[in-house]
Design an enzyme around this catalytic site. Structure first.
Site, PDB file in Angstrom:
ATOM      1  CB  SER A 139     -21.116   1.602  59.702  1.00 62.55           C
ATOM      2  OG  SER A 139     -21.339   1.006  58.461  1.00 62.55           O
TER       3      SER A 139
ATOM      4  NE  ARG B 171     -22.130   6.843  57.029  1.00 61.82           N
ATOM      5  CZ  ARG B 171     -22.114   6.469  55.758  1.00 61.82           C
ATOM      6  NH1 ARG B 171     -21.913   7.368  54.802  1.00 61.82           N
ATOM      7  NH2 ARG B 171     -22.316   5.219  55.428  1.00 61.82           N
TER       8      ARG B 171
ATOM      9  CD  GLU C 219     -21.728   5.980  60.581  1.00 60.59           C
ATOM     10  OE1 GLU C 219     -22.905   6.381  60.515  1.00 60.59           O
ATOM     11  OE2 GLU C 219     -21.316   4.973  59.983  1.00 60.59           O
TER      12      GLU C 219
HETATM   13  N1  EPU Z   1     -14.814  -5.999  53.958  1.00 60.28           N
HETATM   14  C1  EPU Z   1     -14.071  -6.969  54.571  1.00 60.28           C
HETATM   15  N2  EPU Z   1     -14.730  -7.926  55.308  1.00 60.28           N
HETATM   16  C2  EPU Z   1     -16.079  -7.941  55.406  1.00 60.28           C
HETATM   17  C3  EPU Z   1     -16.845  -6.954  54.773  1.00 60.28           C
HETATM   18  C4  EPU Z   1     -16.186  -5.979  54.057  1.00 60.28           C
HETATM   19  O1  EPU Z   1     -12.842  -6.991  54.491  1.00 60.28           O
HETATM   20  O2  EPU Z   1     -16.587  -8.848  56.084  1.00 60.28           O
HETATM   21  C5  EPU Z   1     -14.097  -4.984  53.154  1.00 60.28           C
HETATM   22  C6  EPU Z   1     -14.066  -5.360  51.693  1.00 60.28           C
HETATM   23  O3  EPU Z   1     -12.843  -4.956  51.162  1.00 60.28           O
HETATM   24  C7  EPU Z   1     -15.189  -4.547  51.098  1.00 60.28           C
HETATM   25  C8  EPU Z   1     -15.090  -3.291  51.928  1.00 60.28           C
HETATM   26  O4  EPU Z   1     -14.775  -3.754  53.241  1.00 60.28           O
HETATM   27  O5  EPU Z   1     -14.996  -4.285  49.742  1.00 60.28           O
HETATM   28  C9  EPU Z   1     -16.342  -2.446  51.947  1.00 60.28           C
HETATM   29  O6  EPU Z   1     -17.408  -3.211  52.498  1.00 60.28           O
HETATM   30  P1  EPU Z   1     -18.928  -2.768  52.283  1.00 60.28           P
HETATM   31  O7  EPU Z   1     -19.193  -2.586  50.827  1.00 60.28           O
HETATM   32  O8  EPU Z   1     -19.796  -3.722  53.011  1.00 60.28           O
HETATM   33  O9  EPU Z   1     -19.029  -1.324  52.906  1.00 60.28           O
HETATM   34  P2  EPU Z   1     -18.368  -0.625  54.190  1.00 60.28           P
HETATM   35  O10 EPU Z   1     -17.299   0.306  53.708  1.00 60.28           O
HETATM   36  O11 EPU Z   1     -17.987  -1.604  55.205  1.00 60.28           O
HETATM   37  C10 EPU Z   1     -19.908   1.476  54.000  1.00 60.28           C
HETATM   38  C11 EPU Z   1     -20.856   2.240  54.849  1.00 60.28           C
HETATM   39  C12 EPU Z   1     -22.175   1.504  54.978  1.00 60.28           C
HETATM   40  C13 EPU Z   1     -22.744   1.324  53.576  1.00 60.28           C
HETATM   41  C14 EPU Z   1     -21.743   0.532  52.742  1.00 60.28           C
HETATM   42  C15 EPU Z   1     -22.177   0.380  51.306  1.00 60.28           C
HETATM   43  C16 EPU Z   1     -19.448   3.478  56.394  1.00 60.28           C
HETATM   44  C17 EPU Z   1     -19.012   3.641  57.797  1.00 60.28           C
HETATM   45  N3  EPU Z   1     -20.277   2.470  56.166  1.00 60.28           N
HETATM   46  O12 EPU Z   1     -19.611   0.258  54.685  1.00 60.28           O
HETATM   47  O13 EPU Z   1     -23.052   2.332  55.702  1.00 60.28           O
HETATM   48  O14 EPU Z   1     -23.986   0.638  53.610  1.00 60.28           O
HETATM   49  O15 EPU Z   1     -20.470   1.240  52.730  1.00 60.28           O
HETATM   50  O16 EPU Z   1     -22.021   1.586  50.652  1.00 60.28           O
HETATM   51  O17 EPU Z   1     -19.054   4.262  55.533  1.00 60.28           O
HETATM   52  C18 EPU Z   1     -23.835   2.810  57.896  1.00 60.28           C
HETATM   53  O18 EPU Z   1     -23.296   3.906  57.785  1.00 60.28           O
HETATM   54  O19 EPU Z   1     -24.476   2.474  58.922  1.00 60.28           O
HETATM   55  C19 EPU Z   1     -23.708   1.841  56.809  1.00 60.28           C
HETATM   56  C20 EPU Z   1     -24.196   0.600  56.891  1.00 60.28           C
END
Ligand code: EPU
Length: 333
Positions: free
Chosen positions: A233, A160, A329
């Site tokens: 995010s 990012r 972010e």
């Molecule tokens: N998780 C929880 N609780 C929840 C949801 C997620 O504990 O309610 C934990 C789980 O361990 C899960 C992990 O968080 O495995 C990752 O969750 P998720 O796959 O939803 O992704 P994220 O890391 O929360 C990032 C990006 C998103 C992108 C997703 C999918 C960032 C800041 N965000 O989110 O990007 O869509 O991965 O690749 O890196 C954005 O930047 O606006 C965005 C939506």
């Protein structure tokens, strides 16, 4: 060039915050961008408004690039270089590539915002980042209003992050060229349940199918800004020293994590926020999204200040419990 005076920005930001801009200039082509810069050297670019939080009325004129257009610059049997104008909607661009059978951006389906803004924060999802397909971009260097071409190596892409984010207000990106694949693409399907969903549909790995399951996953977790104001995010996933992570693991043996290198580990902010019992937390018109706690939402009529106050509260709770500072972010305006 269209100039709007004293215009509400409600439909120009995905949080749906109602602030007024004294001046908003719509640039339909490069000549408009140059003219706008000549008239208002201190202007700020407002692209798709999908990564900003308006906490006050902007004091400087805003520039909104509306130029669209997708051009194939080069192709051979395996690869294709596609240039898209900055004002193209990112999601439409992905749909175009997928329809042509061009691979590389399918994991980035349904991300809000414009093509021109995508390199700024090196958008990423489901194991793919913009930098993986970025070839170069054209930009106006603001100081002398000269158009330059910036290759990938010059963009300092990180998680990012990019030179465009680090050197804020230095360049105005007018188009981006992508290097995509026409055959033998190494699809990235390891993240989350992409493979499981493809299998459930009985689908092969193609750009169309992957984009479709990515859309399904996003729609099941992330709120649609047309219905519930949000900016994706709100925080970055924190990257912490391995020593700190090993200490945390003693108290939280199930803490999810991703290896970043020898010395660092990335932990999901969503896990940290959920562990503070903040999933679904709401104060008046603002809240932490139930489906994905990394997303802050405007239930209707919220001010930017209220969302910022909630963000600070979430940051404080996480810091107190885990000793981790979550960086925002979203850009605070
Ligand atoms: N998780 C929880 N609780 C929840 C949801 C997620 O504990 O309610 C934990 C789980 O361990 C899960 C992990 O968080 O495995 C990752 O969750 P998720 O796959 O939803 O992704 P994220 O890391 O929360 C990032 C990006 C998103 C992108 C997703 C999918 C960032 C800041 N965000 O989110 O990007 O869509 O991965 O690749 O890196 C954005 O930047 O606006 C965005 C939506």
């Amino acid at each position: 060039m269209k100039i709007h005076e004293n215009i509400s920005l409600k439909s120009y930001n995905t949080f749906g915050i109602d602030q007024k801009a004294p001046l908003l200039i719509e640039a339909e082509n490069e000549a408009d961008v140059l003219e706008a810069l000549r008239l208002y050297p201190n202007l700020k670019v407002l692209a798709g408004g999908s990564n900003i939080l308006l906490t006050q009325a902007p004091e400087v004129p805003l520039l909104h690039l509306t130029q669209k257009g997708i051009t194939v610059l080069y192709e051979d049997q395996e690869t294709v270089w596609v240039r898209a104008a900055a004002g193209e909607c990112w999601s439409d661009f992905v749909d175009y590539c997928v329809a042509q059978g061009y691979a590389g951006v399918e994991n980035l389906a349904l991300i809000y915002g414009t093509v021109g803004a995508a390199p700024v924060q090196n958008i990423g999802a489901y194991g793919v980042e913009l930098k993986d397909v970025f070839k170069s971009c054209e930009a106006i260097y603001r100081e002398n209003r000269i158009k330059i071409n910036i290759e990938r190596a010059g963009c300092a892409f990180g998680y990012r992050d990019s030179i465009f984010k680090q050197r804020k207000d230095t360049y105005i990106i007018t188009s981006v060229t992508f290097c995509l694949t026409k055959q033998n693409h190494q699809f990235k399907t390891h993240y989350g349940d992409i493979r499981a969903r493809l299998a459930a549909h009985g689908w092969e790995e193609t750009p169309q199918h992957i984009a479709q399951v990515v859309k399904e996953i996003r729609q099941s977790k992330l709120p649609n800004p047309n219905k519930l104001g949000n900016s994706g995010s709100f925080f970055k996933n924190p990257v912490i020293p391995r020593s700190q992570f090993l200490e945390l693991q003693k108290s939280y043996p199930h803490i999810p994590h991703y290896e970043v290198g020898e010395e660092q580990v990335k932990v999901p902010a969503a896990y940290l926020i959920e562990s503070c019992d903040l999933k679904g937390y709401r104060i008046d018109a603002v809240g932490v999204h139930q489906g994905q706690p990394l997303v802050l939402v405007n239930y209707g009529g919220a001010t930017g200040a209220a969302i910022l106050a909630l963000a600070h509260y979430v940051q404080k709770q996480v810091a107190q419990r885990f000793g981790i500072t979550m960086e925002m972010e979203v850009n605070i305006w």
